[in-house]
Motif scaffolding. Structure first.
Motif, PDB file in Angstrom:
ATOM      1  N   HIS A  10      38.684  31.964  42.471  1.00 36.32           N
ATOM      2  CA  HIS A  10      39.910  32.696  42.114  1.00 36.32           C
ATOM      3  C   HIS A  10      40.248  32.524  40.634  1.00 36.32           C
ATOM      4  CE1 HIS A  10      41.798  34.067  46.020  1.00 36.32           C
ATOM      5  NE2 HIS A  10      40.734  33.394  46.437  1.00 36.32           N
ATOM      6  N   PHE A  11      39.248  32.673  39.778  1.00 33.01           N
ATOM      7  CA  PHE A  11      39.507  32.566  38.345  1.00 33.01           C
ATOM      8  C   PHE A  11      40.657  33.494  37.952  1.00 33.01           C
ATOM      9  CE2 PHE A  11      35.047  31.026  38.248  1.00 33.01           C
ATOM     10  CZ  PHE A  11      35.259  29.845  37.547  1.00 33.01           C
ATOM     11  N   GLY A  12      41.545  32.987  37.112  1.00 31.64           N
ATOM     12  CA  GLY A  12      42.652  33.779  36.589  1.00 31.64           C
ATOM     13  C   GLY A  12      43.789  34.056  37.558  1.00 31.64           C
ATOM     14  N   HIS A  13      43.766  33.494  38.738  1.00 27.77           N
ATOM     15  CA  HIS A  13      44.769  33.798  39.772  1.00 27.77           C
ATOM     16  C   HIS A  13      45.884  32.750  39.762  1.00 27.77           C
ATOM     17  CE1 HIS A  13      45.597  34.548  44.334  1.00 27.77           C
ATOM     18  NE2 HIS A  13      46.545  35.051  43.555  1.00 27.77           N
ATOM     19  N   PHE A  56      40.797  36.828  40.802  1.00 30.39           N
ATOM     20  CA  PHE A  56      41.823  37.628  41.479  1.00 30.39           C
ATOM     21  C   PHE A  56      43.054  37.737  40.584  1.00 30.39           C
ATOM     22  CE2 PHE A  56      45.080  38.291  44.931  1.00 30.39           C
ATOM     23  CZ  PHE A  56      44.643  39.545  45.273  1.00 30.39           C
ATOM     24  N   GLY A  57      43.932  38.667  40.941  1.00 30.46           N
ATOM     25  CA  GLY A  57      45.148  38.882  40.170  1.00 30.46           C
ATOM     26  C   GLY A  57      44.880  39.793  38.994  1.00 30.46           C
ATOM     27  N   PRO A  58      45.828  39.855  38.058  1.00 25.78           N
ATOM     28  CA  PRO A  58      45.657  40.722  36.882  1.00 25.78           C
ATOM     29  C   PRO A  58      44.373  40.438  36.107  1.00 25.78           C
ATOM     30  CG  PRO A  58      47.909  39.916  37.012  1.00 25.78           C
ATOM     31  CD  PRO A  58      47.135  39.195  38.080  1.00 25.78           C
ATOM     32  N   ALA A  59      43.948  39.182  36.069  1.00 24.02           N
ATOM     33  CA  ALA A  59      42.724  38.827  35.339  1.00 24.02           C
ATOM     34  C   ALA A  59      41.503  39.544  35.897  1.00 24.02           C
ATOM     35  CB  ALA A  59      42.518  37.313  35.383  1.00 24.02           C
ATOM     36  N   ALA A  60      41.496  39.806  37.195  1.00 27.94           N
ATOM     37  CA  ALA A  60      40.351  40.465  37.833  1.00 27.94           C
ATOM     38  C   ALA A  60      40.258  41.941  37.454  1.00 27.94           C
ATOM     39  CB  ALA A  60      40.440  40.315  39.349  1.00 27.94           C
TER      40      ALA A  60
END
Length: 188
Positions: A10-13, A56-60
């Motif tokens: 979940h990098f960036g989540h 996940f999240g905006p980073a994804a």
């Protein structure tokens, strides 16, 4: 060459930190520790399998962020088993392979083990000792004697090798539905 497994990075989540009680101050702190832990075990000639939910999240949705993060991963080969949070930009990264399910020969077994983001009740060669490696459930379930959670939340945020999987599998309970799915009588 060694083969390493991980899931649910979940990098960036940002929200995964509170949802899973991860011990990080921010996503940049989490991302840095995850990458650092990978480099501690995965060598330059090794293979890394990410069994779903890379980011996940905006980073994804940020192509440059995803590529920068991917380029920091160690290993000669990097493979993705698609998770429910792996969007189109993640799938387009320069992985050596991308798929919903993979079979990988590792350890002393004569057959392949099955990699799928989701825990399964049975899989190819399950009756012959093939293990299933999964993620998805974070720290909610470690698995059973033949199906092991390889997610970062239950492995100190570090990839693991097959010997770790085998060792943990021996200490887990038999899946209570195993006999329902893999009865010894021949199927009709």
């Amino acid at each position: 060459m060694a083969i390493w497994y991980t899931a649910d990075t979940h990098f960036g989540h940002e929200n995964v930190i509170s949802h899973c009680a991860r011990p990080f101050k921010s996503t940049s702190h989490m991302d840095g520790i995850l990458i650092e832990n990978m480099w501690k075990v995965v060598g330059p000639e090794d293979v890394l399998w990410v069994i779903g939910d890379f980011a996940f999240g905006p980073a994804a949705k940020d192509e440059s962020y995803l590529l920068r993060t991917f380029e920091q991963l160690p290993g000669k080969e990097k493979h993705l088993v698609i998770g429910n949070h792996d969007g189109p930009l993640t799938l387009e990264l320069p992985w050596n392979s991308v798929g919903h399910l993979s079979e990988v020969r590792d350890g002393t077994l004569k057959q392949n083990n099955t990699l799928c983001h989701y825990p399964m009740i049975t899989w190819n060669h399950a009756r012959r000792g093939a293990l299933q490696l999964f993620g998805h459930v974070h720290k909610n379930w470690r698995g059973s004697r033949n199906s092991v959670n390889v997610g970062v939340d239950v492995w100190d945020f570090t990839p693991i090798c097959f010997a770790d999987v085998e060792r943990r599998a021996r200490g887990l309970p038999v899946n209570k539905h195993w006999a329902d799915a893999e009865a010894r009588k021949e199927l009709c």
